[in-house]
Design a protein around this motif. Structure first.
Motif, PDB file in Angstrom:
ATOM      1  N   UNK A  11       1.524  -1.352  -0.220  1.00  0.00           N
ATOM      2  CA  UNK A  11       0.127   0.257  -0.134  1.00  0.00           C
ATOM      3  C   UNK A  11       1.238   1.014   0.361  1.00  0.00           C
ATOM      4  N   UNK A  12       0.753   2.344  -0.717  1.00  0.00           N
ATOM      5  CA  UNK A  12       1.279   3.224  -1.047  1.00  0.00           C
ATOM      6  C   UNK A  12       0.081   4.414  -0.043  1.00  0.00           C
ATOM      7  N   UNK A  13       0.411   5.417   0.299  1.00  0.00           N
ATOM      8  CA  UNK A  13      -0.781   5.643   0.636  1.00  0.00           C
ATOM      9  C   UNK A  13      -1.014   7.373  -0.649  1.00  0.00           C
ATOM     10  N   UNK A  14      -0.183   7.599  -0.915  1.00  0.00           N
ATOM     11  CA  UNK A  14       0.004   9.050  -1.481  1.00  0.00           C
ATOM     12  C   UNK A  14      -0.103   8.417  -3.035  1.00  0.00           C
ATOM     13  N   UNK A  15      -1.289   8.825  -3.550  1.00  0.00           N
ATOM     14  CA  UNK A  15      -1.368   8.657  -5.054  1.00  0.00           C
ATOM     15  C   UNK A  15      -0.581   9.253  -5.862  1.00  0.00           C
TER      16      UNK A  15
ATOM     17  N   UNK B 114      13.226  20.520  -0.916  1.00  0.00           N
ATOM     18  CA  UNK B 114      12.169  20.427   0.301  1.00  0.00           C
ATOM     19  C   UNK B 114      12.782  18.453   0.673  1.00  0.00           C
ATOM     20  N   UNK B 115      11.892  17.895   1.780  1.00  0.00           N
ATOM     21  CA  UNK B 115      12.173  16.665   2.082  1.00  0.00           C
ATOM     22  C   UNK B 115      10.891  16.229   1.063  1.00  0.00           C
ATOM     23  N   UNK B 116      12.000  15.071   1.121  1.00  0.00           N
ATOM     24  CA  UNK B 116      10.393  13.462  -0.029  1.00  0.00           C
ATOM     25  C   UNK B 116      10.249  12.744   1.210  1.00  0.00           C
ATOM     26  N   UNK B 117       8.500  12.445   1.447  1.00  0.00           N
ATOM     27  CA  UNK B 117       8.650  11.454   2.499  1.00  0.00           C
ATOM     28  C   UNK B 117       7.800   9.892   1.764  1.00  0.00           C
ATOM     29  N   UNK B 118       7.414   8.988   1.084  1.00  0.00           N
ATOM     30  CA  UNK B 118       6.596   8.174   0.133  1.00  0.00           C
ATOM     31  C   UNK B 118       6.573   7.189   1.000  1.00  0.00           C
ATOM     32  N   UNK B 119       5.199   7.069   1.538  1.00  0.00           N
ATOM     33  CA  UNK B 119       4.806   5.451   2.435  1.00  0.00           C
ATOM     34  C   UNK B 119       5.206   4.941   1.743  1.00  0.00           C
ATOM     35  N   UNK B 120       5.321   3.588   3.026  1.00  0.00           N
ATOM     36  CA  UNK B 120       5.054   2.350   1.709  1.00  0.00           C
ATOM     37  C   UNK B 120       4.831   1.245   2.679  1.00  0.00           C
ATOM     38  N   UNK B 121       3.959   0.526   3.088  1.00  0.00           N
ATOM     39  CA  UNK B 121       3.094  -0.830   3.581  1.00  0.00           C
ATOM     40  C   UNK B 121       2.878  -2.087   3.223  1.00  0.00           C
ATOM     41  N   UNK B 122       3.403  -3.178   3.616  1.00  0.00           N
ATOM     42  CA  UNK B 122       3.165  -4.437   3.339  1.00  0.00           C
ATOM     43  C   UNK B 122       2.122  -5.632   3.667  1.00  0.00           C
TER      44      UNK B 122
ATOM     45  N   UNK C  26       7.274   8.795 -11.044  1.00  0.00           N
ATOM     46  CA  UNK C  26       6.365   7.876 -10.698  1.00  0.00           C
ATOM     47  C   UNK C  26       7.535   7.147  -9.718  1.00  0.00           C
ATOM     48  N   UNK C  27       7.014   6.402  -8.574  1.00  0.00           N
ATOM     49  CA  UNK C  27       7.375   5.387  -7.588  1.00  0.00           C
ATOM     50  C   UNK C  27       6.911   4.917  -6.700  1.00  0.00           C
ATOM     51  N   UNK C  28       7.637   2.925  -7.332  1.00  0.00           N
ATOM     52  CA  UNK C  28       6.378   2.170  -6.546  1.00  0.00           C
ATOM     53  C   UNK C  28       6.803   1.026  -5.836  1.00  0.00           C
ATOM     54  N   UNK C  29       6.720   0.910  -4.430  1.00  0.00           N
ATOM     55  CA  UNK C  29       7.267   0.002  -3.546  1.00  0.00           C
ATOM     56  C   UNK C  29       6.737  -1.519  -3.914  1.00  0.00           C
ATOM     57  N   UNK C  30       7.525  -1.951  -4.058  1.00  0.00           N
ATOM     58  CA  UNK C  30       7.656  -4.100  -3.864  1.00  0.00           C
ATOM     59  C   UNK C  30       7.712  -4.819  -3.223  1.00  0.00           C
ATOM     60  N   UNK C  31       7.251  -5.737  -3.588  1.00  0.00           N
ATOM     61  CA  UNK C  31       7.442  -6.948  -2.613  1.00  0.00           C
ATOM     62  C   UNK C  31       7.887  -8.057  -3.007  1.00  0.00           C
ATOM     63  N   UNK C  32       8.938  -8.638  -2.813  1.00  0.00           N
ATOM     64  CA  UNK C  32       9.100 -10.378  -3.247  1.00  0.00           C
ATOM     65  C   UNK C  32       9.468 -10.741  -1.965  1.00  0.00           C
ATOM     66  N   UNK C  33       8.605 -12.250  -2.390  1.00  0.00           N
ATOM     67  CA  UNK C  33       9.064 -13.433  -1.921  1.00  0.00           C
ATOM     68  C   UNK C  33       9.978 -14.915  -2.042  1.00  0.00           C
TER      69      UNK C  33
ATOM     70  N   UNK D 122       2.562   6.300  -6.748  1.00  0.00           N
ATOM     71  CA  UNK D 122       3.060   7.529  -6.366  1.00  0.00           C
ATOM     72  C   UNK D 122       3.539   8.436  -7.126  1.00  0.00           C
ATOM     73  N   UNK D 123       2.588   9.568  -8.142  1.00  0.00           N
ATOM     74  CA  UNK D 123       3.394  10.086  -8.759  1.00  0.00           C
ATOM     75  C   UNK D 123       3.843  11.126  -8.307  1.00  0.00           C
TER      76      UNK D 123
END
Lengths: 117, 114
Positions: A5-9, A17-25, A88-95, A111-112
């Motif tokens: 989940x990336x909360x910011x679209x 300025x600083x950047x912070x993009x959220x990612x939870x999984x 565009x920034x993507x968070x991704x998970x791999x197992x 997140x754009x």
């Protein structure tokens, strides 16, 4: 199944300025691998950062992220945004699949980021 | 920088037509993945291979989509009967074995189904 989940679209910020993009999984796998990919306009995704070690900061090209398994998070940060960070920034998970074989990436929604002067 | 090669870069097909795209993975990468990135920039995994063997594939792939990675030839993804909803960017990625190993993406094939 796994989810990211990336909360910011959309994120618009001023250069410097600083950047912070959220990612939870969410995953039942105890040792996931987390990635941040960046995709510039009309290009394919390119790896920015990756981690599988809990609580260890990883850095690349001015960006950094720390995998926190306790909160299932892998937020991306940069202290000072540049115009060239617009992408565009993507968070991704791999197992790892059974038998030690490489698994597919599960991507977040993306997140754009637009950096303005 | 990625050395994954994808051809063609653009593909235009009518509904019901076959659409075939190819991928040459980076040298030394035995694992190949196909993803679909739709117009909303959402990614969907389609299928992956280790050498010539299918590791995983989704249900959609089993019906109208076919893919193969023959020995000493490019990998391919083919849509047997294209539908408007198949219009998307099809990305091939390759990696070495191992979960921490990076998947490197090719430039993609942009399919437009009219």
């Amino acid at each position: 199944g796994d989810s990211v989940t990336q909360t910011e679209g959309l994120v618009t910020l001023t250069e410097g300025l600083p950047v912070m993009l959220n990612c939870t999984y969410q995953t039942i796998y105890s040792n996931p691998f987390l990635f941040w990919y960046v995709q510039h306009l009309n290009e394919s995704p390119r790896l920015l950062l990756k981690s599988f070690t809990d609580n260890k900061r990883t850095e690349h090209q001015g960006f950094h992220a720390t995998l926190h398994k306790s909160s299932s998070s892998f937020h991306l940060q940069k202290s000072s945004a540049q115009l060239s960070d617009s992408a565009l920034y993507y968070c991704a998970l791999r197992r790892m699949n059974t038998g030690g074989l490489s698994g597919k990436l599960t991507f977040g929604e993306g997140t754009q980021v637009t950096v303005i002067s | 920088n990625s050395k994954v090669i994808q051809t063609p870069r653009y593909l235009v097909k009518g509904q019901g037509q076959k659409a075939k795209m190819r991928c040459i993975p980076e040298k030394g990468h035995p694992v190949v993945f196909w993803y679909q990135q739709n117009k909303n920039n959402e990614f969907k995994f389609l299928i992956n291979f280790q050498n010539q063997e299918v590791l995983q594939q989704i249900d959609m792939t089993e019906k109208r989509f076919s893919a193969e990675c023959p020995s000493n030839s490019p990998c391919s993804l083919e849509i047997q009967s294209s539908e408007a909803g198949d219009s998307a960017l099809y990305l091939c990625a390759s990696s070495r074995l191992g979960g921490e190993d990076t998947q490197y993406f090719g430039p993609g094939t942009r399919l437009l189904v009219l």
